[in-house]
Design a protein around this motif. Sequence first.
Motif, short mmCIF file in Angstrom:
data_model
loop_
_atom_site.label_atom_id
_atom_site.label_comp_id
_atom_site.label_asym_id
_atom_site.label_seq_id
_atom_site.Cartn_x
_atom_site.Cartn_y
_atom_site.Cartn_z
N GLY A 60 1.08 -1.35 0.06
CA GLY A 60 0.28 0.14 0.13
C GLY A 60 0.52 1.37 0.05
O GLY A 60 0.12 2.22 0.39
N ASP A 61 1.90 1.08 -0.39
CA ASP A 61 2.68 2.29 -0.07
C ASP A 61 3.03 2.99 0.60
O ASP A 61 2.83 4.02 1.25
N GLN A 62 3.64 2.20 1.70
CA GLN A 62 3.41 2.51 3.32
C GLN A 62 4.95 2.29 4.17
O GLN A 62 5.33 1.51 3.31
N GLY A 63 5.75 2.97 4.99
CA GLY A 63 6.85 2.94 5.53
C GLY A 63 7.56 3.50 4.78
O GLY A 63 7.85 3.84 3.91
N PRO A 64 9.00 3.03 5.15
CA PRO A 64 9.99 3.87 4.78
C PRO A 64 10.69 3.97 3.54
O PRO A 64 9.99 2.80 2.94
N ILE A 65 11.26 4.56 2.69
CA ILE A 65 11.88 4.48 2.07
C ILE A 65 12.92 3.21 1.69
O ILE A 65 13.77 3.64 2.21
N THR A 66 13.04 2.58 0.55
CA THR A 66 13.91 1.34 0.29
C THR A 66 14.95 1.80 -0.72
O THR A 66 14.47 2.47 -1.51
N GLY A 67 15.63 0.93 -0.69
CA GLY A 67 16.05 0.98 -2.36
C GLY A 67 15.51 0.31 -3.62
O GLY A 67 15.54 1.04 -4.83
N GLY A 68 13.94 -0.43 -3.24
CA GLY A 68 13.23 -0.45 -4.68
C GLY A 68 12.91 -1.93 -4.01
O GLY A 68 13.50 -2.71 -3.61
N MET A 69 11.09 -1.93 -4.04
CA MET A 69 10.68 -3.35 -3.39
C MET A 69 10.00 -3.88 -4.27
O MET A 69 10.02 -5.55 -4.50
N GLY A 70 10.51 -3.78 -5.77
CA GLY A 70 9.66 -4.44 -6.89
C GLY A 70 9.00 -3.40 -8.03
O GLY A 70 9.53 -2.49 -7.88
N SER A 71 9.28 -3.77 -9.45
CA SER A 71 8.65 -3.10 -10.60
C SER A 71 7.94 -4.10 -11.07
O SER A 71 7.93 -5.00 -11.88
N TYR A 72 7.54 -2.85 -12.14
CA TYR A 72 6.97 -3.89 -13.41
C TYR A 72 6.82 -2.73 -14.77
O TYR A 72 6.93 -1.19 -14.64
N SER A 73 7.18 -3.99 -15.35
CA SER A 73 7.39 -3.40 -16.97
C SER A 73 5.58 -4.06 -17.80
O SER A 73 5.06 -5.02 -17.50
N ASP A 74 5.04 -2.98 -18.72
CA ASP A 74 3.90 -3.24 -19.78
C ASP A 74 4.82 -4.25 -21.13
O ASP A 74 5.90 -3.38 -21.71
N ILE A 75 3.33 -4.77 -21.60
CA ILE A 75 4.10 -5.12 -22.95
C ILE A 75 4.15 -4.52 -23.84
O ILE A 75 5.36 -4.74 -25.13
N ASP A 76 3.79 -3.62 -23.97
CA ASP A 76 3.90 -1.93 -25.32
C ASP A 76 5.05 -1.35 -24.92
O ASP A 76 5.07 -0.41 -26.04
N GLY A 77 5.28 -1.70 -23.79
CA GLY A 77 6.57 -0.86 -23.58
C GLY A 77 6.36 0.74 -22.37
O GLY A 77 7.23 1.18 -22.10
N LEU A 78 4.99 0.52 -22.59
CA LEU A 78 4.82 1.81 -22.29
C LEU A 78 4.07 1.43 -20.43
O LEU A 78 4.13 0.46 -19.98
N LEU A 79 3.55 2.63 -19.72
CA LEU A 79 3.04 1.35 -18.14
C LEU A 79 1.39 1.77 -18.78
O LEU A 79 1.12 2.77 -19.50
N PRO A 80 0.63 0.90 -17.83
CA PRO A 80 -1.16 1.65 -17.65
C PRO A 80 -1.15 2.97 -17.57
O PRO A 80 -2.37 3.54 -17.81
N PHE A 81 -0.59 3.98 -16.48
CA PHE A 81 -0.80 5.33 -16.72
C PHE A 81 -0.29 6.08 -17.46
O PHE A 81 0.06 7.01 -17.37
N LEU A 82 0.84 5.73 -18.30
CA LEU A 82 1.28 5.97 -19.22
C LEU A 82 1.63 6.18 -20.65
O LEU A 82 1.96 5.53 -21.53
N ASP A 83 1.18 7.59 -21.99
CA ASP A 83 0.18 6.71 -23.21
C ASP A 83 1.88 7.76 -23.31
O ASP A 83 2.96 7.50 -23.35
N GLU A 84 1.50 7.27 -24.33
CA GLU A 84 2.90 6.74 -25.77
C GLU A 84 3.19 8.92 -26.26
O GLU A 84 4.93 8.81 -25.72
N LYS A 85 2.36 9.47 -26.09
CA LYS A 85 3.14 11.11 -25.88
C LYS A 85 4.12 11.33 -25.19
O LYS A 85 5.39 11.69 -24.92
#
Length: 438
Positions: free
Chosen positions: A222-247
């Motif tokens: 839930g994006d809680q707690g202290p900042i870390t080096g990174g707990m995980g990440s994802y990418s999408d099939i089209d190289g964009l992200l579900p909230f990130l458009d091509e432009k």
Amino acid sequence: MKILVVGTGAREHAICQAVHEDAELYSYMSNQNPGITKLAKEYYIGSEMELESVRDKATAWGVDLAIIGPESPLEEGIVDLLQETGIDCVGPTQAAARIETDKAFMRKLFVDHRIGGSVAYGVFDNVEEAGNFIDDFEKDLVVKPIGLTGGKGVKIMGEHLEDGADAKQYVREIIDNKIGGHASVVLEERLVGEEYTIQALVDGSHVMPMPAAQDHPHAYEGDQGPITGGMGSYSDIDGLLPFLDEKSYHDSVKIMEDTVKAVKKEVGPYKGVLYGQFMLCREGPRLVEYNARFGDPEAMNVLPLLKTSFMELCQQVVDGNLKKATFEPKATVCKYLVPNGYPDSGKANSVIKVDEEKINAAGAMVYYAAVNQENEHIYTSSSRALALVAAGETIAEAEEICEQATNYVDGDLYHRRDVGTEALIQKRIKHMQELLSS
Ligand code: GLY
């Protein structure tokens, strides 16, 4: 071709995985990473900050090219030293690495060269002047030490700092204690939006961008707690992200291209990996910061998908004739397993058991991070232990495989189950939609 990879973590394990089939691999690392050990023809355990020692090993092994994983040796000038010895490098010179190691340099570059995606900011070495800036600025600010702090130095008003008084106190702490190595501070406007990463290979002039990814820096679900080096990440099939458009993706790449041109004019060509951390705001992409290396975990979202030989790309970076690479059209999810207590007091020296066969059979990959192999056992340090990565036709499919694979690791560890889940992705999309319609 003989390739040296400098660095010890999961990012470096992923780099080694990407080159080992096409090259004779050598490793200089600070812990015995069990993944790298298996891939390398020879390895040496030593501090990556002992530059002469790295150079001496590289020379003794007769390596042709070195890939530098972490930022600290770049700041110390490892590339300059290796190049003087005749060893080509994928990694910027000390001067070009200032794009990461000197936040004041980076922000000034944007102003001087009229690069898009900039933010309002001020640089101060005087506590009182910084205080006046905080008082006069009408919105929340982000307080950043100028230099490297291993991701732990940035504090945000409204998140880590309650108000202007807190911000002033932190400014004083940075200046008095030279946090990040300098008695000065950058104050930047706080951006509101969704963060994402674009990593690119750069040959001094050309920028070859890779699929976008989103990291999860907070320790807890839930994006809680202290900042870390990174707990995980994802990418999408089209190289964009579900909230990130091509432009917005292309606008971000343009910012990176303009930056590379500006760095060339100011301090000479930038060769290596450029990591752009952006915030997609209501007004479009804004540059949060640059790193002069692959992201960790984001390297694990892109390197396993490369169809083009990574070794050939590295050679093109060196030769200045970088071409477009192709990536498998797949979504990926990466989850870090970290010692209980991480990031404040991660439990070190505890044995973990990793059933690589079962993880691979489930369709996932293991990348070892800050662990140490001694005889048959793998021991934790206080930092991140290992990353599991899965690819799929959708983020949901990759997430399911990755989560399943976590069952095959035993130890005093935890991970964020929510990375890559539909619920969290929908939260990101909704946040962006609300922002755009506000
Ligand atoms: N993912 C954050 C970093 O690599 O710095």
